[in-house]
Design a protein around this motif. Structure first.
Motif, PDB file in Angstrom:
ATOM      1  N   GLU A 105       0.819  -1.211   0.000  1.00 55.52           N
ATOM      2  CA  GLU A 105       0.000   0.000   0.000  1.00 55.52           C
ATOM      3  C   GLU A 105       0.854   1.264   0.000  1.00 55.52           C
ATOM      4  O   GLU A 105       0.420   2.319  -0.440  1.00 55.52           O
ATOM      5  N   HIS A 106       2.082   1.127   0.455  1.00 53.42           N
ATOM      6  CA  HIS A 106       2.982   2.286   0.462  1.00 53.42           C
ATOM      7  C   HIS A 106       3.352   2.698  -0.968  1.00 53.42           C
ATOM      8  O   HIS A 106       3.655   3.862  -1.226  1.00 53.42           O
ATOM      9  N   ILE A 107       3.307   1.717  -1.886  1.00 51.94           N
ATOM     10  CA  ILE A 107       3.642   2.020  -3.280  1.00 51.94           C
ATOM     11  C   ILE A 107       2.546   2.872  -3.905  1.00 51.94           C
ATOM     12  O   ILE A 107       2.796   3.716  -4.764  1.00 51.94           O
ATOM     13  N   LEU A 113      -7.548   6.372  -1.011  1.00 54.80           N
ATOM     14  CA  LEU A 113      -7.847   4.948  -1.028  1.00 54.80           C
ATOM     15  C   LEU A 113      -8.994   4.730  -1.997  1.00 54.80           C
ATOM     16  O   LEU A 113     -10.134   5.139  -1.732  1.00 54.80           O
ATOM     17  N   ASN A 114      -8.703   4.142  -3.127  1.00 57.64           N
ATOM     18  CA  ASN A 114      -9.724   3.867  -4.126  1.00 57.64           C
ATOM     19  C   ASN A 114     -10.431   2.582  -3.728  1.00 57.64           C
ATOM     20  O   ASN A 114      -9.887   1.486  -3.852  1.00 57.64           O
ATOM     21  N   ILE A 115     -11.640   2.700  -3.218  1.00 59.90           N
ATOM     22  CA  ILE A 115     -12.342   1.535  -2.665  1.00 59.90           C
ATOM     23  C   ILE A 115     -12.716   0.517  -3.738  1.00 59.90           C
ATOM     24  O   ILE A 115     -13.025  -0.631  -3.425  1.00 59.90           O
ATOM     25  N   LEU A 116     -12.679   0.905  -4.998  1.00 61.43           N
ATOM     26  CA  LEU A 116     -13.000  -0.014  -6.075  1.00 61.43           C
ATOM     27  C   LEU A 116     -11.756  -0.718  -6.617  1.00 61.43           C
ATOM     28  O   LEU A 116     -11.839  -1.804  -7.168  1.00 61.43           O
ATOM     29  N   ALA A 117     -10.600  -0.097  -6.470  1.00 57.96           N
ATOM     30  CA  ALA A 117      -9.341  -0.675  -6.962  1.00 57.96           C
ATOM     31  C   ALA A 117      -8.377  -0.919  -5.815  1.00 57.96           C
ATOM     32  O   ALA A 117      -7.167  -0.891  -5.985  1.00 57.96           O
ATOM     33  N   PHE A 118      -8.914  -1.171  -4.643  1.00 58.47           N
ATOM     34  CA  PHE A 118      -8.106  -1.370  -3.451  1.00 58.47           C
ATOM     35  C   PHE A 118      -7.336  -2.692  -3.573  1.00 58.47           C
ATOM     36  O   PHE A 118      -7.927  -3.713  -3.966  1.00 58.47           O
ATOM     37  N   PRO A 119      -6.045  -2.750  -3.246  1.00 57.07           N
ATOM     38  CA  PRO A 119      -5.299  -4.008  -3.363  1.00 57.07           C
ATOM     39  C   PRO A 119      -5.920  -5.169  -2.610  1.00 57.07           C
ATOM     40  O   PRO A 119      -5.875  -6.318  -3.071  1.00 57.07           O
ATOM     41  N   GLU A 222      -3.813  10.495   6.828  1.00 59.20           N
ATOM     42  CA  GLU A 222      -5.254  10.357   6.688  1.00 59.20           C
ATOM     43  C   GLU A 222      -5.558   9.813   5.295  1.00 59.20           C
ATOM     44  O   GLU A 222      -5.218  10.418   4.284  1.00 59.20           O
ATOM     45  N   TYR A 223      -6.232   8.661   5.267  1.00 64.71           N
ATOM     46  CA  TYR A 223      -6.688   8.106   3.999  1.00 64.71           C
ATOM     47  C   TYR A 223      -8.073   8.656   3.695  1.00 64.71           C
ATOM     48  O   TYR A 223      -8.960   8.656   4.553  1.00 64.71           O
ATOM     49  N   ARG A 224      -8.264   9.124   2.474  1.00 60.94           N
ATOM     50  CA  ARG A 224      -9.565   9.570   2.010  1.00 60.94           C
ATOM     51  C   ARG A 224     -10.092   8.504   1.040  1.00 60.94           C
ATOM     52  O   ARG A 224      -9.424   8.120   0.084  1.00 60.94           O
ATOM     53  N   ALA A 225     -11.283   7.998   1.317  1.00 60.30           N
ATOM     54  CA  ALA A 225     -11.865   6.927   0.529  1.00 60.30           C
ATOM     55  C   ALA A 225     -12.753   7.485  -0.573  1.00 60.30           C
ATOM     56  O   ALA A 225     -13.544   8.405  -0.335  1.00 60.30           O
ATOM     57  N   GLY A 226     -12.649   6.926  -1.757  1.00 59.47           N
ATOM     58  CA  GLY A 226     -13.480   7.316  -2.879  1.00 59.47           C
ATOM     59  C   GLY A 226     -13.303   6.334  -4.016  1.00 59.47           C
ATOM     60  O   GLY A 226     -12.646   5.293  -3.850  1.00 59.47           O
ATOM     61  N   TRP A 227     -13.858   6.640  -5.166  1.00 60.01           N
ATOM     62  CA  TRP A 227     -13.721   5.734  -6.291  1.00 60.01           C
ATOM     63  C   TRP A 227     -13.860   6.497  -7.602  1.00 60.01           C
ATOM     64  O   TRP A 227     -14.316   7.640  -7.632  1.00 60.01           O
ATOM     65  N   GLU A 228     -13.459   5.847  -8.686  1.00 58.24           N
ATOM     66  CA  GLU A 228     -13.620   6.420 -10.007  1.00 58.24           C
ATOM     67  C   GLU A 228     -13.672   5.283 -11.018  1.00 58.24           C
ATOM     68  O   GLU A 228     -13.080   4.216 -10.795  1.00 58.24           O
ATOM     69  N   SER A 229     -14.420   5.475 -12.081  1.00 60.80           N
ATOM     70  CA  SER A 229     -14.553   4.429 -13.096  1.00 60.80           C
ATOM     71  C   SER A 229     -15.027   5.041 -14.400  1.00 60.80           C
ATOM     72  O   SER A 229     -15.826   5.975 -14.408  1.00 60.80           O
ATOM     73  N   GLU A 273     -14.300  10.627   1.604  1.00 59.62           N
ATOM     74  CA  GLU A 273     -14.542  10.698   3.045  1.00 59.62           C
ATOM     75  C   GLU A 273     -13.391  10.038   3.775  1.00 59.62           C
ATOM     76  O   GLU A 273     -12.547   9.364   3.179  1.00 59.62           O
ATOM     77  N   ASN A 274     -13.368  10.224   5.077  1.00 60.41           N
ATOM     78  CA  ASN A 274     -12.382   9.527   5.887  1.00 60.41           C
ATOM     79  C   ASN A 274     -12.555   8.021   5.702  1.00 60.41           C
ATOM     80  O   ASN A 274     -13.667   7.497   5.741  1.00 60.41           O
ATOM     81  N   ALA A 275     -11.447   7.312   5.482  1.00 62.35           N
ATOM     82  CA  ALA A 275     -11.507   5.907   5.053  1.00 62.35           C
ATOM     83  C   ALA A 275     -11.606   4.908   6.182  1.00 62.35           C
ATOM     84  O   ALA A 275     -11.499   3.706   5.944  1.00 62.35           O
ATOM     85  N   THR A 276     -11.853   5.349   7.415  1.00 58.11           N
ATOM     86  CA  THR A 276     -11.813   4.432   8.559  1.00 58.11           C
ATOM     87  C   THR A 276     -12.717   3.221   8.366  1.00 58.11           C
ATOM     88  O   THR A 276     -12.295   2.072   8.515  1.00 58.11           O
ATOM     89  N   ARG A 277     -14.014   3.476   8.048  1.00 56.73           N
ATOM     90  CA  ARG A 277     -14.926   2.341   7.962  1.00 56.73           C
ATOM     91  C   ARG A 277     -14.571   1.416   6.797  1.00 56.73           C
ATOM     92  O   ARG A 277     -14.747   0.194   6.881  1.00 56.73           O
ATOM     93  N   TRP A 278     -14.064   1.981   5.709  1.00 53.74           N
ATOM     94  CA  TRP A 278     -13.687   1.146   4.576  1.00 53.74           C
ATOM     95  C   TRP A 278     -12.476   0.273   4.895  1.00 53.74           C
ATOM     96  O   TRP A 278     -12.390  -0.876   4.462  1.00 53.74           O
ATOM     97  N   ILE A 279     -11.566   0.830   5.653  1.00 53.04           N
ATOM     98  CA  ILE A 279     -10.416   0.024   6.088  1.00 53.04           C
ATOM     99  C   ILE A 279     -10.881  -1.129   6.963  1.00 53.04           C
ATOM    100  O   ILE A 279     -10.426  -2.275   6.820  1.00 53.04           O
ATOM    101  N   HIS A 280     -11.830  -0.855   7.876  1.00 47.39           N
ATOM    102  CA  HIS A 280     -12.365  -1.927   8.721  1.00 47.39           C
ATOM    103  C   HIS A 280     -13.080  -2.977   7.872  1.00 47.39           C
ATOM    104  O   HIS A 280     -12.914  -4.183   8.099  1.00 47.39           O
ATOM    105  N   PHE A 281     -13.878  -2.516   6.921  1.00 53.50           N
ATOM    106  CA  PHE A 281     -14.601  -3.467   6.072  1.00 53.50           C
ATOM    107  C   PHE A 281     -13.629  -4.398   5.346  1.00 53.50           C
ATOM    108  O   PHE A 281     -13.798  -5.613   5.320  1.00 53.50           O
TER     109      PHE A 281
END
Length: 493
Positions: A105-107, A113-119, A222-229, A273-281
């Motif tokens: 993730e450091h790379i 944090l792209n929630i759709l292309a998350f590693p 701070e990770y910001r969660a979002g997506w694009e397609s 948004e703040n990515a906390t819940r997405w990281i937990h998910f």
């Protein structure tokens, strides 16, 4: 017999198989190793209060002969040792996977944090595909009731992936090549289990590393969660993410975002948004779908690996082991020869003894029964010709010059099968018929016709006729055929 002992046994078997003239391991070397191994195994068994086993003897003999080869051919023995499994590989690869996972993730963008292309989503999808492939492979093996040979990756883990020739040349190069072929076949369940353990553990630690790295960096960034397609809209994205992440959201007790919330997270619509819940998910989903199943699979593969490595399934009923175990027997092997309508010459009788020695060692006891005259085969039923005691093999000896007849030769074989306490082998001596034919035109075709007739007779009794010129000096081919026949009889094949 454990894995290490089995490797040495199979290596020594490969050496002796290509050393007919005794240039690598002489008769004196093998004789000493057999006597010393028998004495050491029996002494150790007495010390432990156990019964000495033939497998322990075979393993100790191979150990002594391997030590002898190490003195004479150190380079070849180093090549042999280099092909063993190295336990540190099973530790290094999972540790590297953990490091790679933590750095993955450091790379990427450390702030978005792209929630759709998350590693981690890719890891989950990939592992689900792996589970499906494993299930399909298991179902196929159950359906065919057969295993599968180790693949390229398993051979790399076993140390057998590279060629033998560059490692060792000379007299033992062929033995090493034979060993690799046999070991790859016999040890395939072990090699597959070992590779599975390492790969499953590596996959689990890769996911754990990614999870741990994400949380650790989340402490200072701070990770910001979002997506694009380009092709997907909010409805499709909601469906995809809900399929993978909604079970984790329910376990955590957090509501899964609706379509409107997902639409608002599009990068083109804002800063996410703040990515906390997405990281937990994602973390919980990876733990459930990747880490836990992989650890279970690694534990099962490890159990199977240890079980096979401690009790390697090496059968000792083949021709080679029959000869080796001649030095272990308290009583020499017994071979009964029952001629029918044929009194073998002294040279032919010596040929039979030579065959028996090839099968069971030099100490074999060969008992030649009185020949049964043509037409007297029914006398076997009355026990008039003896031979009812247990023996290692009964050889029904025939003359190729005779035409096989079911009502005579077949009845004789039936009588032996009913009376003998041991396996039956049909041996047909070609020497008298060859002398009779001499250099006549068509001699080879007449020999072939007579062989075919005897083969047919033996097959009616579920046996295989073995042909040999018992007065010839070289009986290696007949010995191999007889070895194979006894092995098939021992296994019921």
């Amino acid at each position: 017999m454990n894995e290490a002992a089995a490797r040495k046994v199979l290596f020594i078997r490969a050496v002796e198989a290509g050393d007919a003239d005794g240039k690598v391991l002489g008769e004196e070397d093998c004789g000493y190793a057999g006597r010393a191994a028998a004495e050491m195994v029996r002494w150790q068994a007495a010390e432990d209060g156990e019964r000495p086993s033939s497998s322990a003897f075979v393993a100790k003999r191979a150990e002594l002969l391997t030590a002898k080869l190490a003195q004479r051919f150190p380079k070849a023995l180093r090549a042999f040792e280099s092909m063993r499994w190295r336990a540190w590989v099973g530790v290094l690869l999972p540790v590297l996977a953990l490091i790679v996972g933590a750095a993955a993730e450091h790379i990427a963008d450390r702030h978005r944090l792209n929630i759709l292309a998350f590693p981690l989503l890719g890891l989950v999808v990939w592992n689900i595909l792996v589970y499906l492939l494993l299930a399909a492979s298991a179902a196929r093996m159950l359906a065919t009731r057969s295993g599968r040979p180790p693949g390229w990756l398993q051979r790399q883990f076993s140390g057998l992936g590279s060629t033998v020739a560059p490692r060792a040349a000379g007299q033992l190069a062929g033995a090493l090549a034979r060993f690799v072929l046999v070991w790859t076949q016999l040890a395939s369940p072990l090699l597959i289990a070992r590779a599975a353990r390492v790969l499953h553990l590596s996959a689990a630690l890769l996911a754990l590393g990614a999870i741990a790295g994400l949380y650790v960096r989340g402490l200072v960034f701070e990770y910001r969660a979002g997506w694009e397609s380009t092709f997907l809209d909010a409805n499709a994205v909601h469906g995809i993410l809900g399929f993978f992440l909604q079970p984790a959201a329910q376990l955590i007790g957090l509501p899964f975002p609706g379509i409107a919330e997902i639409a608002a997270l599009r990068w083109s619509s804002g800063s996410g948004e703040n990515a906390t819940r997405w990281i937990h998910f994602y973390a919980l989903t990876a733990l459930l779908a990747v880490v836990t199943p992989r650890l279970i699979l690694a534990a099962f593969a490890g159990w199977r690996e240890r079980s096979i490595a401690r009790h390697f399934p090496l059968a000792l009923d083949g021709p080679y082991f029959r000869r080796v175990l001649a030095d272990w027997r308290e009583v020499p092997a017994r071979v009964r020869v029952a001629p029918y309508a044929y009194t073998p010459a002294e040279a032919a009788s010596e040929g039979v003894r030579s065959l028996a020695a090839r099968l069971f060692g030099a100490s074999v006891h060969v008992q030649s029964a009185r020949p049964v005259a043509y037409g007297e085969e029914d006398s076997l039923a009355s026990g008039g010709h003896g031979g009812s005691s247990a023996v290692d093999v009964v050889i029904a000896l025939f003359n190729l010059a005779s035409t096989p007849e079911i009502e005579n030769h077949g009845v004789f074989i039936d009588g032996l099968q009913a009376q003998a306490q041991g396996p039956i082998a049909v041996l047909v001596d070609e020497s008298p018929y060859r002398r009779r034919l001499g250099a006549q035109p068509g001699a080879d075709s007449r020999l072939a016709e007579r062989r075919e007739a005897w083969t047919g007779l033996a097959s009616t009794r579920g046996l295989t006729a073995i042909f040999a010129d018992l007065e010839a000096a070289d009986l290696a081919a007949a010995a191999r055929d007889l070895d194979g026949q006894l092995s098939r009889l021992a296994t019921g094949g």
